[in-house]
Motif scaffolding. Structure first.
Motif, PDB file in Angstrom:
ATOM      1  N   ASN A  46       0.822  -1.208   0.000  1.00  0.00           N
ATOM      2  CA  ASN A  46       0.000   0.000   0.000  1.00  0.00           C
ATOM      3  C   ASN A  46       0.857   1.260   0.000  1.00  0.00           C
ATOM      4  O   ASN A  46       0.519   2.238  -0.669  1.00  0.00           O
ATOM      5  CB  ASN A  46      -0.947   0.003   1.202  1.00  0.00           C
ATOM      6  CG  ASN A  46      -2.069  -1.000   1.056  1.00  0.00           C
ATOM      7  OD1 ASN A  46      -2.388  -1.424  -0.043  1.00  0.00           O
ATOM      8  ND2 ASN A  46      -2.665  -1.374   2.164  1.00  0.00           N
ATOM      9  N   SER A  47       1.958   1.242   0.718  1.00  0.00           N
ATOM     10  CA  SER A  47       2.855   2.393   0.733  1.00  0.00           C
ATOM     11  C   SER A  47       3.435   2.648  -0.657  1.00  0.00           C
ATOM     12  O   SER A  47       3.536   3.793  -1.095  1.00  0.00           O
ATOM     13  CB  SER A  47       3.985   2.180   1.735  1.00  0.00           C
ATOM     14  OG  SER A  47       3.496   2.165   3.050  1.00  0.00           O
ATOM     15  N   ASP A  51       2.877   5.982  -2.949  1.00  0.00           N
ATOM     16  CA  ASP A  51       3.989   6.746  -3.532  1.00  0.00           C
ATOM     17  C   ASP A  51       3.790   6.946  -5.028  1.00  0.00           C
ATOM     18  O   ASP A  51       4.027   8.035  -5.559  1.00  0.00           O
ATOM     19  CB  ASP A  51       5.320   6.040  -3.266  1.00  0.00           C
ATOM     20  CG  ASP A  51       5.717   6.080  -1.796  1.00  0.00           C
ATOM     21  OD1 ASP A  51       5.171   6.932  -1.048  1.00  0.00           O
ATOM     22  OD2 ASP A  51       6.570   5.263  -1.398  1.00  0.00           O
ATOM     23  N   ARG A  52       3.345   5.881  -5.720  1.00  0.00           N
ATOM     24  CA  ARG A  52       3.108   6.012  -7.161  1.00  0.00           C
ATOM     25  C   ARG A  52       1.964   6.985  -7.439  1.00  0.00           C
ATOM     26  O   ARG A  52       2.031   7.794  -8.369  1.00  0.00           O
ATOM     27  CB  ARG A  52       2.797   4.647  -7.777  1.00  0.00           C
ATOM     28  CG  ARG A  52       4.017   3.757  -7.910  1.00  0.00           C
ATOM     29  CD  ARG A  52       3.743   2.545  -8.792  1.00  0.00           C
ATOM     30  NE  ARG A  52       2.628   1.732  -8.349  1.00  0.00           N
ATOM     31  CZ  ARG A  52       2.714   0.684  -7.534  1.00  0.00           C
ATOM     32  NH1 ARG A  52       3.883   0.344  -7.043  1.00  0.00           N
ATOM     33  NH2 ARG A  52       1.643  -0.003  -7.211  1.00  0.00           N
ATOM     34  N   LEU A  53       0.907   6.914  -6.634  1.00  0.00           N
ATOM     35  CA  LEU A  53      -0.223   7.824  -6.815  1.00  0.00           C
ATOM     36  C   LEU A  53       0.188   9.272  -6.557  1.00  0.00           C
ATOM     37  O   LEU A  53      -0.255  10.175  -7.266  1.00  0.00           O
ATOM     38  CB  LEU A  53      -1.373   7.433  -5.894  1.00  0.00           C
ATOM     39  CG  LEU A  53      -2.187   6.226  -6.318  1.00  0.00           C
ATOM     40  CD1 LEU A  53      -3.182   5.858  -5.230  1.00  0.00           C
ATOM     41  CD2 LEU A  53      -2.908   6.488  -7.614  1.00  0.00           C
ATOM     42  N   ALA A  58       1.122  14.661  -8.687  1.00  0.00           N
ATOM     43  CA  ALA A  58       2.019  15.794  -8.903  1.00  0.00           C
ATOM     44  C   ALA A  58       2.167  16.083 -10.398  1.00  0.00           C
ATOM     45  O   ALA A  58       2.163  17.237 -10.823  1.00  0.00           O
ATOM     46  CB  ALA A  58       3.374  15.517  -8.274  1.00  0.00           C
ATOM     47  N   GLU A  59       2.270  15.028 -11.198  1.00  0.00           N
ATOM     48  CA  GLU A  59       2.391  15.202 -12.649  1.00  0.00           C
ATOM     49  C   GLU A  59       1.114  15.806 -13.229  1.00  0.00           C
ATOM     50  O   GLU A  59       1.159  16.711 -14.075  1.00  0.00           O
ATOM     51  CB  GLU A  59       2.696  13.856 -13.303  1.00  0.00           C
ATOM     52  CG  GLU A  59       2.907  13.941 -14.804  1.00  0.00           C
ATOM     53  CD  GLU A  59       3.216  12.579 -15.414  1.00  0.00           C
ATOM     54  OE1 GLU A  59       2.972  12.437 -16.624  1.00  0.00           O
ATOM     55  OE2 GLU A  59       3.673  11.687 -14.696  1.00  0.00           O
ATOM     56  N   ALA A  60      -0.040  15.329 -12.784  1.00  0.00           N
ATOM     57  CA  ALA A  60      -1.318  15.856 -13.272  1.00  0.00           C
ATOM     58  C   ALA A  60      -1.482  17.321 -12.876  1.00  0.00           C
ATOM     59  O   ALA A  60      -1.977  18.130 -13.657  1.00  0.00           O
ATOM     60  CB  ALA A  60      -2.471  15.026 -12.724  1.00  0.00           C
ATOM     61  N   LYS A  61      -1.058  17.677 -11.672  1.00  0.00           N
ATOM     62  CA  LYS A  61      -1.161  19.057 -11.218  1.00  0.00           C
ATOM     63  C   LYS A  61      -0.269  19.966 -12.055  1.00  0.00           C
ATOM     64  O   LYS A  61      -0.683  21.056 -12.461  1.00  0.00           O
ATOM     65  CB  LYS A  61      -0.779  19.173  -9.749  1.00  0.00           C
ATOM     66  CG  LYS A  61      -0.953  20.571  -9.194  1.00  0.00           C
ATOM     67  CD  LYS A  61      -0.560  20.635  -7.740  1.00  0.00           C
ATOM     68  CE  LYS A  61      -0.738  21.989  -7.121  1.00  0.00           C
ATOM     69  NZ  LYS A  61      -0.277  23.119  -7.885  1.00  0.00           N
ATOM     70  N   ALA A  62       0.942  19.506 -12.343  1.00  0.00           N
ATOM     71  CA  ALA A  62       1.845  20.299 -13.174  1.00  0.00           C
ATOM     72  C   ALA A  62       1.269  20.488 -14.574  1.00  0.00           C
ATOM     73  O   ALA A  62       1.331  21.588 -15.142  1.00  0.00           O
ATOM     74  CB  ALA A  62       3.212  19.625 -13.246  1.00  0.00           C
TER      75      ALA A  62
END
Length: 79
Positions: A46-47, A51-53, A58-62
């Motif tokens: 799950n961790s 981390d992948r999510l 972050a990529e989608a926000k950028a």
């Protein structure tokens, strides 16, 4: 929190160890140890997913910020 609960469960099992036979207790402790290991592996998985999510978010926000910037620039030219 879950780790504390698992430790309490293991400690409780150890305290009750005197009530049962040694082989039965050893079998139960082995089962608990396997359950704890499975929970830890699930927690690690799950961790890794989190981390992948987080990286994907972050990529989608950028990407959204770049798109919004382009739209803002287009709005300036049409006014």
């Amino acid at each position: 929190m879950r780790n504390k609960m698992m430790l309490v469960a293991v400690a409780g099992s150890l305290l009750l160890a005197g009530c049962g036979s040694k082989t039965e207790t050893a079998t139960q402790l082995d089962g608990i140890a396997q359950d704890v290991q499975a929970i830890q592996q699930g927690q690690q998985a799950n961790s890794a997913k989190i981390d992948r999510l987080a990286a994907d978010v972050a990529e989608a926000k950028a990407s959204a910020d770049r798109a919004n910037s382009r739209l803002d620039q287009m709005g300036r030219y049409t006014k």
